[in-house]
Enzyme design. Structure first.
Site, PDB file in Angstrom:
ATOM      1  N   CYS A   1       0.637  -1.506  -0.104  1.00  0.00           N
ATOM      2  CA  CYS A   1       0.289  -0.286  -0.229  1.00  0.00           C
ATOM      3  C   CYS A   1       0.920   0.783  -0.219  1.00  0.00           C
ATOM      4  CB  CYS A   1      -1.101   0.156   1.347  1.00  0.00           C
ATOM      5  SG  CYS A   1      -0.534  -0.282   3.126  1.00  0.00           S
TER       6      CYS A   1
ATOM      7  N   HIS B   1      -3.056   1.386   7.073  1.00  0.00           N
ATOM      8  CA  HIS B   1      -3.064   1.583   5.369  1.00  0.00           C
ATOM      9  C   HIS B   1      -2.726   2.613   5.341  1.00  0.00           C
ATOM     10  CE1 HIS B   1      -4.879   0.680   1.381  1.00  0.00           C
ATOM     11  NE2 HIS B   1      -5.316   1.269   2.008  1.00  0.00           N
TER      12      HIS B   1
END
Length: 326
Positions: free
Chosen positions: A88, A164
């Protein structure tokens, strides 16, 4: 998720991200950690190409309440679904790089962008997973630690905090949130080059507000133009101004010299910071396990290890006892 080679976890750090971007062949940009999106901060960092936001991932992620509800086409946006464990951070970076026309991507990323232009998001994600360049540069920041489990993913565990990265940037007059775990780009409404960071600040604050006051684990970084290049150009401009002044313009000359000295100082600090980043990245990549093993082995051979372990154990027990009496 795709298993096109194992992708390591990488640290949320501007020095890591700057070197990662450089390793992919991109020129003239860097990453800066920021603590505010106020006007003075943004003015100092101009141009800001995009923002990278780190937050604790929640399984039931909702579409941001500020999302624009129109049906504007998004085929002009490079958006890739995340199909790779631990990717990510790199995908958030690519989301900015591959949606800007004013960044020198280098030959390989430019060719990658052109090759994948008509791919759907899932195929773009697979293309990233199969890019030897992107994967190898990403994995160059793998920690040389056999005790660290490198393979973690937001959808892979229920028992620990997982984090994230997503990206915010203006594209064709609108602010977009690009999250590889979403189905597509999220249009947060119209913006201009002057106010898009204010709108991003609102969206980020809105997202942070869902966690309540107990959650403090957030990080925000800006992808900006290389500050060394910026300061060098500004110093050159000051030099040109000095040469153009008439001999009797002492007051103006003194003013420009002061401004030039300030820029020289900022340039010096920036170069020192780059050296520090490089050293820290070298340490991140170095395997210290053999050193630790040999130190312990030598202490054991000298019969000094057991007394040290006993001393440390007693110290911990004494500290725990002291805390229990409070």
């Amino acid at each position: 998720m795709s298993e096109a080679g194992n992708w390591c976890l990488i640290e949320s750090d501007p020095g890591v991200f700057t070197e990662l971007i450089s390793g992919m062949g991109v020129k003239g940009v860097q990453v800066e950690e920021i603590y505010s999106l106020d006007e003075s901060t943004m003015e100092e960092l101009k141009p800001v190409y995009g923002l990278i936001f780190l937050f604790k991932w929640q399984k039931a992620e909702a579409v941001p309440s500020l999302a624009h509800s129109d049906n504007s086409p998004t085929d002009h946006i490079f958006f890739a679904n995340q199909v790779i464990n631990n990717a990510c951070a790199t995908q958030a970076i690519l989301s900015i790089l591959l949606n800007r026309d004013d960044i020198d991507l280098g030959d390989e990323l430019r060719n990658f962008k052109e090759f994948t232009f008509d791919f759907p998001p899932d195929m773009k994600g697979l293309a990233i997973s199969n890019s030897d360049l992107i994967r190898s540069v990403h994995n160059s920041f793998a920690r040389s630690d056999p005790f660290v489990n490198e393979m973690k993913d937001p959808r892979g565990s229920k028992d620990e905090d997982l984090f994230h990265f997503i990206a915010y940037l203006p594209i064709h007059g609108a602010l977009y949130e690009l999250d590889g775990l979403s189905s597509g780009p999220v249009n947060l409404g119209p913006c201009t080059d002057d106010n898009w960071t204010n709108k991003a600040n609102e969206a980020i604050s809105n997202r942070m507000g869902r966690y309540g006051n107990s959650e403090l684990h957030f990080s925000l970084m800006a992808l900006t133009r290389d500050r060394i290049e910026v300061y060098e150009e500004q110093i050159e401009e000051k030099d040109c101004l000095l040469l153009s002044l008439p001999e009797d313009a002492n007051a103006e000359r003194n003013k420009i010299n002061r401004e030039r000295s300030y820029l020289e100082h900022r340039l010096h600090l920036e170069k020192e910071k780059r050296q520090m980043w490089h050293r820290e990245n070298m340490l991140r990549k170095h395997n210290f396990i053999p050193l630790a093993y040999n130190l312990l082995r030598i202490l054991a051979e000298r019969k000094e290890l057991t007394p040290l372990i006993t001393q440390a154990t007693q110290k911990v027990l004494a500290e725990n006892e002291r805390k229990s009496k409070k």
